[in-house]
Design a protein around this motif. Sequence first.
Motif, PDB file in Angstrom:
ATOM      1  N   GLY A  17      -5.261 -11.010 -25.495  1.00 57.90           N
ATOM      2  CA  GLY A  17      -4.917 -12.056 -24.534  1.00 57.90           C
ATOM      3  C   GLY A  17      -3.552 -11.939 -23.900  1.00 57.90           C
ATOM      4  N   TYR A  18      -3.032 -10.731 -23.785  1.00 56.55           N
ATOM      5  CA  TYR A  18      -1.707 -10.540 -23.192  1.00 56.55           C
ATOM      6  C   TYR A  18      -1.806 -10.235 -21.704  1.00 56.55           C
ATOM      7  CZ  TYR A  18       1.145 -10.329 -27.446  1.00 56.55           C
ATOM      8  OH  TYR A  18       1.827 -10.643 -28.589  1.00 56.55           O
ATOM      9  N   SER A  19      -0.957 -10.906 -20.936  1.00 54.65           N
ATOM     10  CA  SER A  19      -0.701 -10.495 -19.560  1.00 54.65           C
ATOM     11  C   SER A  19       0.499  -9.554 -19.608  1.00 54.65           C
ATOM     12  CB  SER A  19      -0.368 -11.714 -18.690  1.00 54.65           C
ATOM     13  OG  SER A  19       0.888 -12.264 -19.097  1.00 54.65           O
ATOM     14  N   SER A  20       0.811  -8.936 -18.507  1.00 54.72           N
ATOM     15  CA  SER A  20       1.992  -8.058 -18.472  1.00 54.72           C
ATOM     16  C   SER A  20       3.258  -8.856 -18.779  1.00 54.72           C
ATOM     17  CB  SER A  20       2.108  -7.362 -17.115  1.00 54.72           C
ATOM     18  OG  SER A  20       1.021  -6.479 -16.929  1.00 54.72           O
ATOM     19  N   ASN A  21       3.340 -10.061 -18.204  1.00 51.75           N
ATOM     20  CA  ASN A  21       4.538 -10.885 -18.417  1.00 51.75           C
ATOM     21  C   ASN A  21       4.647 -11.375 -19.862  1.00 51.75           C
ATOM     22  OD1 ASN A  21       5.513 -10.688 -15.783  1.00 51.75           O
ATOM     23  ND2 ASN A  21       4.253 -12.392 -15.084  1.00 51.75           N
ATOM     24  N   SER A  22       3.532 -11.784 -20.456  1.00 50.17           N
ATOM     25  CA  SER A  22       3.616 -12.308 -21.819  1.00 50.17           C
ATOM     26  C   SER A  22       3.927 -11.196 -22.826  1.00 50.17           C
ATOM     27  CB  SER A  22       2.333 -13.052 -22.208  1.00 50.17           C
ATOM     28  OG  SER A  22       1.215 -12.185 -22.221  1.00 50.17           O
ATOM     29  N   LEU A  23       3.403  -9.992 -22.596  1.00 49.02           N
ATOM     30  CA  LEU A  23       3.752  -8.884 -23.494  1.00 49.02           C
ATOM     31  C   LEU A  23       5.230  -8.542 -23.346  1.00 49.02           C
ATOM     32  CD1 LEU A  23       2.982  -6.830 -25.628  1.00 49.02           C
ATOM     33  CD2 LEU A  23       2.269  -5.279 -23.785  1.00 49.02           C
ATOM     34  N   LEU A  41      12.966  -6.401 -20.337  1.00 50.45           N
ATOM     35  CA  LEU A  41      11.670  -6.035 -19.781  1.00 50.45           C
ATOM     36  C   LEU A  41      11.075  -7.199 -18.997  1.00 50.45           C
ATOM     37  CD1 LEU A  41      10.228  -4.351 -22.987  1.00 50.45           C
ATOM     38  CD2 LEU A  41      11.138  -3.194 -20.979  1.00 50.45           C
ATOM     39  N   ASP A  42      10.273  -6.854 -18.001  1.00 49.86           N
ATOM     40  CA  ASP A  42       9.526  -7.867 -17.276  1.00 49.86           C
ATOM     41  C   ASP A  42       8.112  -7.351 -17.046  1.00 49.86           C
ATOM     42  OD1 ASP A  42       9.774  -5.993 -15.234  1.00 49.86           O
ATOM     43  OD2 ASP A  42      11.196  -7.167 -14.079  1.00 49.86           O
ATOM     44  N   GLY A  43       7.318  -8.110 -16.342  1.00 52.20           N
ATOM     45  CA  GLY A  43       5.934  -7.724 -16.107  1.00 52.20           C
ATOM     46  C   GLY A  43       5.796  -6.377 -15.423  1.00 52.20           C
ATOM     47  N   SER A  44       6.733  -6.047 -14.541  1.00 51.84           N
ATOM     48  CA  SER A  44       6.624  -4.752 -13.853  1.00 51.84           C
ATOM     49  C   SER A  44       6.868  -3.597 -14.828  1.00 51.84           C
ATOM     50  CB  SER A  44       7.576  -4.667 -12.658  1.00 51.84           C
ATOM     51  OG  SER A  44       8.919  -4.635 -13.076  1.00 51.84           O
ATOM     52  N   SER A  45       7.679  -3.825 -15.855  1.00 53.67           N
ATOM     53  CA  SER A  45       7.884  -2.791 -16.883  1.00 53.67           C
ATOM     54  C   SER A  45       6.563  -2.500 -17.590  1.00 53.67           C
ATOM     55  CB  SER A  45       8.901  -3.242 -17.926  1.00 53.67           C
ATOM     56  OG  SER A  45      10.131  -3.585 -17.339  1.00 53.67           O
ATOM     57  N   VAL A  46       5.868  -3.558 -17.981  1.00 57.93           N
ATOM     58  CA  VAL A  46       4.595  -3.400 -18.688  1.00 57.93           C
ATOM     59  C   VAL A  46       3.545  -2.805 -17.755  1.00 57.93           C
ATOM     60  CG1 VAL A  46       2.760  -4.598 -19.935  1.00 57.93           C
ATOM     61  CG2 VAL A  46       5.152  -5.229 -20.317  1.00 57.93           C
ATOM     62  N   ARG A  47       3.540  -3.201 -16.498  1.00 57.89           N
ATOM     63  CA  ARG A  47       2.593  -2.604 -15.544  1.00 57.89           C
ATOM     64  C   ARG A  47       2.856  -1.101 -15.398  1.00 57.89           C
ATOM     65  NH1 ARG A  47       3.286  -7.710 -13.568  1.00 57.89           N
ATOM     66  NH2 ARG A  47       4.962  -7.186 -12.125  1.00 57.89           N
ATOM     67  N   GLY A  48       4.120  -0.697 -15.493  1.00 58.20           N
ATOM     68  CA  GLY A  48       4.457   0.729 -15.478  1.00 58.20           C
ATOM     69  C   GLY A  48       3.908   1.441 -16.704  1.00 58.20           C
ATOM     70  N   TRP A  49       3.935   0.768 -17.840  1.00 59.98           N
ATOM     71  CA  TRP A  49       3.359   1.347 -19.066  1.00 59.98           C
ATOM     72  C   TRP A  49       1.861   1.553 -18.878  1.00 59.98           C
ATOM     73  CZ3 TRP A  49       5.506  -2.589 -23.205  1.00 59.98           C
ATOM     74  CH2 TRP A  49       6.905  -2.454 -23.286  1.00 59.98           C
ATOM     75  N   LYS A  50       1.197   0.510 -18.338  1.00 63.73           N
ATOM     76  CA  LYS A  50      -0.252   0.592 -18.152  1.00 63.73           C
ATOM     77  C   LYS A  50      -0.630   1.651 -17.117  1.00 63.73           C
ATOM     78  CE  LYS A  50      -1.094  -3.727 -17.170  1.00 63.73           C
ATOM     79  NZ  LYS A  50      -1.751  -5.027 -16.946  1.00 63.73           N
ATOM     80  N   ALA A  51       0.211   1.821 -16.116  1.00 64.85           N
ATOM     81  CA  ALA A  51      -0.064   2.804 -15.064  1.00 64.85           C
ATOM     82  C   ALA A  51       0.148   4.239 -15.544  1.00 64.85           C
ATOM     83  CB  ALA A  51       0.818   2.530 -13.846  1.00 64.85           C
ATOM     84  N   GLY A  52       0.763   4.394 -16.712  1.00 66.05           N
ATOM     85  CA  GLY A  52       1.002   5.732 -17.242  1.00 66.05           C
ATOM     86  C   GLY A  52       2.308   6.343 -16.788  1.00 66.05           C
ATOM     87  N   ARG A  53       3.190   5.545 -16.183  1.00 66.81           N
ATOM     88  CA  ARG A  53       4.485   6.086 -15.755  1.00 66.81           C
ATOM     89  C   ARG A  53       5.441   6.281 -16.920  1.00 66.81           C
ATOM     90  NH1 ARG A  53       3.223   2.577 -11.384  1.00 66.81           N
ATOM     91  NH2 ARG A  53       4.506   0.908 -12.231  1.00 66.81           N
ATOM     92  N   VAL A  54       5.145   5.642 -18.062  1.00 68.95           N
ATOM     93  CA  VAL A  54       5.944   5.822 -19.283  1.00 68.95           C
ATOM     94  C   VAL A  54       5.008   6.395 -20.337  1.00 68.95           C
ATOM     95  CG1 VAL A  54       7.287   4.678 -21.075  1.00 68.95           C
ATOM     96  CG2 VAL A  54       7.483   3.920 -18.701  1.00 68.95           C
ATOM     97  N   LEU A  55       5.262   7.647 -20.719  1.00 71.75           N
ATOM     98  CA  LEU A  55       4.410   8.301 -21.708  1.00 71.75           C
ATOM     99  C   LEU A  55       4.866   8.034 -23.137  1.00 71.75           C
ATOM    100  CD1 LEU A  55       3.900  11.748 -19.965  1.00 71.75           C
ATOM    101  CD2 LEU A  55       2.395   9.744 -19.935  1.00 71.75           C
ATOM    102  N   TRP A  56       6.163   7.801 -23.322  1.00 72.46           N
ATOM    103  CA  TRP A  56       6.733   7.584 -24.655  1.00 72.46           C
ATOM    104  C   TRP A  56       7.938   6.671 -24.482  1.00 72.46           C
ATOM    105  CZ3 TRP A  56       4.783   7.911 -29.207  1.00 72.46           C
ATOM    106  CH2 TRP A  56       5.575   8.071 -30.363  1.00 72.46           C
ATOM    107  N   PRO A  57       7.823   5.371 -24.776  1.00 72.08           N
ATOM    108  CA  PRO A  57       8.945   4.451 -24.570  1.00 72.08           C
ATOM    109  C   PRO A  57      10.178   4.844 -25.393  1.00 72.08           C
ATOM    110  CG  PRO A  57       6.913   3.257 -25.009  1.00 72.08           C
ATOM    111  CD  PRO A  57       6.642   4.700 -25.290  1.00 72.08           C
ATOM    112  N   LYS A  58      11.318   4.366 -24.952  1.00 72.33           N
ATOM    113  CA  LYS A  58      12.556   4.603 -25.706  1.00 72.33           C
ATOM    114  C   LYS A  58      12.418   4.015 -27.097  1.00 72.33           C
ATOM    115  CE  LYS A  58      15.448   4.717 -21.640  1.00 72.33           C
ATOM    116  NZ  LYS A  58      16.567   4.143 -20.927  1.00 72.33           N
TER     117      LYS A  58
END
Length: 128
Positions: A17-23, A41-58
């Motif tokens: 039940g997570y949205s990008s913003n709530s995660l 972090l904000d919703g756009s950070s999480v959307r970047g994770w979902k889009a595959g722009r971040v392969l391995w977070p810091k």
Amino acid sequence: MDTTRNVVLEAWMAEHGYSSNSLADDVNMALDRLTGRPGGLDGSSVRGWKAGRVLWPKSATRKALEDVSGLPAVALGYVPRVSVVERPPWSAACPWAPRTFSVSPSIAAALAWRLALFTSDDSTCTRV
């Protein structure tokens, strides 16, 4: 850059039940508990994770995400970075000598397995 969506993370978020913003909010709170400083972090950070722009977070973000999810990062679809070790030079006469380059973890494992099987009596293939 060619990216592949992190469908594993997307599925986990939908299941829980997570949205990008709530995660992002929950990971920021976990970062605050870990480091004593709130995350940015904000919703756009999480959307970047979902889009595959971040392969391995810091590391701190990865640990916070693992704390929130209860799963290791690889179980959320992330791929650890592969470090390539610089080897001593080989003679130019050796065509199969290893070169330094980056590859995916699965290809690196296959190459390591293949190189472990390879033996040569060719005296021209020596380290210089």
